[in-house]
Design a protein around this motif. Structure first.
Motif, PDB file in Angstrom:
ATOM      1  N   ARG A  30      74.475  37.537 -75.697  1.00  0.00           N
ATOM      2  CA  ARG A  30      73.340  38.476 -75.638  1.00  0.00           C
ATOM      3  C   ARG A  30      72.014  37.727 -75.558  1.00  0.00           C
ATOM      4  NH1 ARG A  30      70.798  42.736 -79.929  1.00  0.00           N
ATOM      5  NH2 ARG A  30      69.695  43.996 -78.360  1.00  0.00           N
ATOM      6  N   ASP A  62      84.267  34.603 -82.483  1.00  0.00           N
ATOM      7  CA  ASP A  62      83.822  35.839 -81.839  1.00  0.00           C
ATOM      8  C   ASP A  62      82.328  36.078 -82.014  1.00  0.00           C
ATOM      9  OD1 ASP A  62      86.425  36.171 -81.139  1.00  0.00           O
ATOM     10  OD2 ASP A  62      86.895  37.635 -82.706  1.00  0.00           O
ATOM     11  N   ASP A  63      81.845  36.006 -83.229  1.00  0.00           N
ATOM     12  CA  ASP A  63      80.435  36.315 -83.470  1.00  0.00           C
ATOM     13  C   ASP A  63      79.488  35.327 -82.778  1.00  0.00           C
ATOM     14  OD1 ASP A  63      81.207  38.492 -84.924  1.00  0.00           O
ATOM     15  OD2 ASP A  63      81.046  37.516 -86.884  1.00  0.00           O
ATOM     16  N   PHE A  91      79.570  36.195 -78.979  1.00  0.00           N
ATOM     17  CA  PHE A  91      78.863  37.441 -78.680  1.00  0.00           C
ATOM     18  C   PHE A  91      77.338  37.248 -78.802  1.00  0.00           C
ATOM     19  CE2 PHE A  91      82.730  40.231 -79.595  1.00  0.00           C
ATOM     20  CZ  PHE A  91      82.818  40.645 -78.270  1.00  0.00           C
ATOM     21  N   GLY A  92      76.923  36.617 -79.898  1.00  0.00           N
ATOM     22  CA  GLY A  92      75.486  36.420 -80.105  1.00  0.00           C
ATOM     23  C   GLY A  92      74.854  35.547 -79.023  1.00  0.00           C
ATOM     24  N   GLY A 100      83.153  44.474 -82.354  1.00  0.00           N
ATOM     25  CA  GLY A 100      83.932  43.253 -82.461  1.00  0.00           C
ATOM     26  C   GLY A 100      85.133  43.260 -81.523  1.00  0.00           C
ATOM     27  N   SER A 103      75.292  45.473 -77.331  1.00  0.00           N
ATOM     28  CA  SER A 103      75.103  45.641 -78.780  1.00  0.00           C
ATOM     29  C   SER A 103      76.242  46.459 -79.382  1.00  0.00           C
ATOM     30  CB  SER A 103      73.760  46.321 -79.054  1.00  0.00           C
ATOM     31  OG  SER A 103      72.695  45.528 -78.563  1.00  0.00           O
ATOM     32  N   PRO A 163      84.637  37.959 -75.959  1.00  0.00           N
ATOM     33  CA  PRO A 163      83.448  37.136 -76.232  1.00  0.00           C
ATOM     34  C   PRO A 163      83.231  36.019 -75.215  1.00  0.00           C
ATOM     35  CG  PRO A 163      84.666  37.538 -78.251  1.00  0.00           C
ATOM     36  CD  PRO A 163      85.530  38.024 -77.134  1.00  0.00           C
ATOM     37  N   ILE A 188      79.262  44.233 -79.639  1.00  0.00           N
ATOM     38  CA  ILE A 188      79.138  43.267 -80.735  1.00  0.00           C
ATOM     39  C   ILE A 188      79.422  43.942 -82.070  1.00  0.00           C
ATOM     40  CG2 ILE A 188      77.483  41.818 -81.978  1.00  0.00           C
ATOM     41  CD1 ILE A 188      76.169  41.202 -79.304  1.00  0.00           C
ATOM     42  N   ASN A 189      78.937  45.182 -82.247  1.00  0.00           N
ATOM     43  CA  ASN A 189      79.183  45.892 -83.503  1.00  0.00           C
ATOM     44  C   ASN A 189      80.663  46.226 -83.692  1.00  0.00           C
ATOM     45  OD1 ASN A 189      76.454  45.837 -84.188  1.00  0.00           O
ATOM     46  ND2 ASN A 189      76.037  47.785 -83.115  1.00  0.00           N
TER      47      ASN A 189
END
Length: 404
Positions: free
Chosen positions: A179, A171-172, A175-176, A143, A137, A269, A140-141
């Protein structure tokens, strides 16, 4: 009644969820068994009916003239004893089965994981998994720093004249997805091994009654195989998650350290997604292999009916070919060869037992070379009795002898 920890959000979500699942599995296994084994439960009445039917069928066989052997009597008594112990005695069942399935995986994982120095081998696996989720987490925050103008590229990257680095996944989303896969695979592994083991342990009184009859004995064997799967799968899941943490924890610490130093981590990522997705597939594959292994176990222990293994007495006659069963009949070619040999032996014995041509001097009457009355219609034996005893003379030799 055991109260399981409530689910919470935020940084303690994963640990609370895993502890709740573990608690529910143990509660279902213990409380469910005691509820089914209660003397007033419907299953206890059904078990009593099954025991009555089993004893009645055994007595009916004796009334019909089928005297049971010593082995049959001992096996019947042993079945009733095992059924009563499994279905009604919680202390004995807890020592033999419940503690083995519930506590055994942790002890095996501590021995195997401790020898390899894996994270979580000392019993803190859930806490280490929660710490890894918190680190994901944080990453991810922060980046990758790709869009941060103040971030610096790693040494050797984006040299003059080279195009900017590109990635196949944004990237987002990467990462999402990483997780989500990490949380889903971890929770699914705990649900499969913990809750499945608890449900199977609670249903022990039901499967114990099915052990009495041969038609339902396969269900009992399947239940035992499923318990073996739960034991081995729980151990494998703990070890695989420990290996994943051994790779993930130092990697997360390195990437977060680079981001705190204002360095761009453009490959993070995809790397995180590969780690999480790879171990999720490894968990599924290991469960499939262990399931195949567990259901390959044979619980028959080589028992066969006594008639199939007892030797035939010496005085028992040999059955004819038409009276034998399919299992007792030999192969067609072997049977044909055996019958041909028997026929040949019978013919030789018949020839040797019949009288042959006798001479007048040996018989006491008749001419030489002429059989007696009882032997006139018998077939002479072939061999030395039909050979010539005098030399053969030609017609010319006989005339010459007369003239001389």
């Amino acid at each position: 009644m055991t109260t399981c920890p409530a689910l919470s959000t935020g940084d303690a979500f994963l640990s609370a969820l895993l502890r709740h699942i573990d608690c529910q599995g143990q509660t279902i296994g213990a409380a469910g068994y005691q509820a089914l084994a209660d003397p007033g439960s419907p299953l206890a009445l059904a078990l009593t009916a099954l025991l009555t039917i089993f004893v009645a069928l055994f007595g009916l066989r004796m009334m019909l003239g089928e005297a049971p052997t010593l082995r049959d009597g001992v096996m019947a008594v042993a079945k009733i004893g095992v059924v009563l112990v499994i279905a009604t005695s919680w202390p004995a069942y807890r020592t033999v089965a419940y503690d083995l399935i519930v506590e055994g995986p942790a002890q095996l994982s501590a021995i195997l994981g401790g020898s390899a120095d894996l994270p979580g081998a000392e019993g803190d696996l859930i806490g280490r998994l929660q710490a890894a989720d918190v680190s994901i987490s944080r990453l991810i925050n922060r980046g990758t720093g790709r869009n941060d103008v103040t971030a610096l590229s790693p040494p050797g990257r984006n040299a003059p004249g080279e195009p900017p680095e590109r990635t196949p996944i944004a990237d987002d989303p990467a990462f999402g997805t990483a997780r989500v896969v990490f949380l889903s695979s971890t929770v699914a592994a705990f649900v499969v091994v913990r809750l499945t083991a608890g449900i199977l342990l609670a249903l022990a009184p039901l499967f114990a009654g099915l052990l009495l009859f041969g038609l339902t004995r396969g269900l009992v064997a399947g239940w035992a195989r499923a318990l073996v799967f739960a034991l081995l799968a729980s151990t494998a899941a703990t070890l695989l998650l420990g290996v994943e943490l051994a790779l993930l924890e130092p990697w997360l610490a390195q990437v977060i350290s680079l981001r705190e130093s204002k360095m761009v981590t453009a490959a993070a990522p995809v790397e995180l997604l590969i780690l999480c997705l790879g171990f999720a597939l490894a968990l599924a594959g290991s469960f499939a292999v262990i399931l195949r292994l567990a259901f390959a176990v044979d619980f028959s222990f080589g028992w066969r009916p006594a008639a199939a293994i007892a030797p035939l007495p010496a005085s028992e006659p040999i059955l004819a070919s038409s009276q034998r069963t399919e299992a007792d009949r030999p192969a067609p070619r072997a049977r044909a060869v055996a019958e041909a040999l028997f026929a040949s032996q019978r013919r030789e014995q018949a020839y040797q037992a019949q009288p042959t041509y006798r001479s007048a001097e040996a018989a006491g009457s008749g001419r030489a070379g002429v059989p007696t009355a009882p032997d006139a219609f018998t077939i002479p034996a072939l061999g030395q009795t039909l050979r010539r005893t005098k030399p053969r003379k030609s017609l010319g030799a006989a005339l010459r002898d007369r003239r001389s």
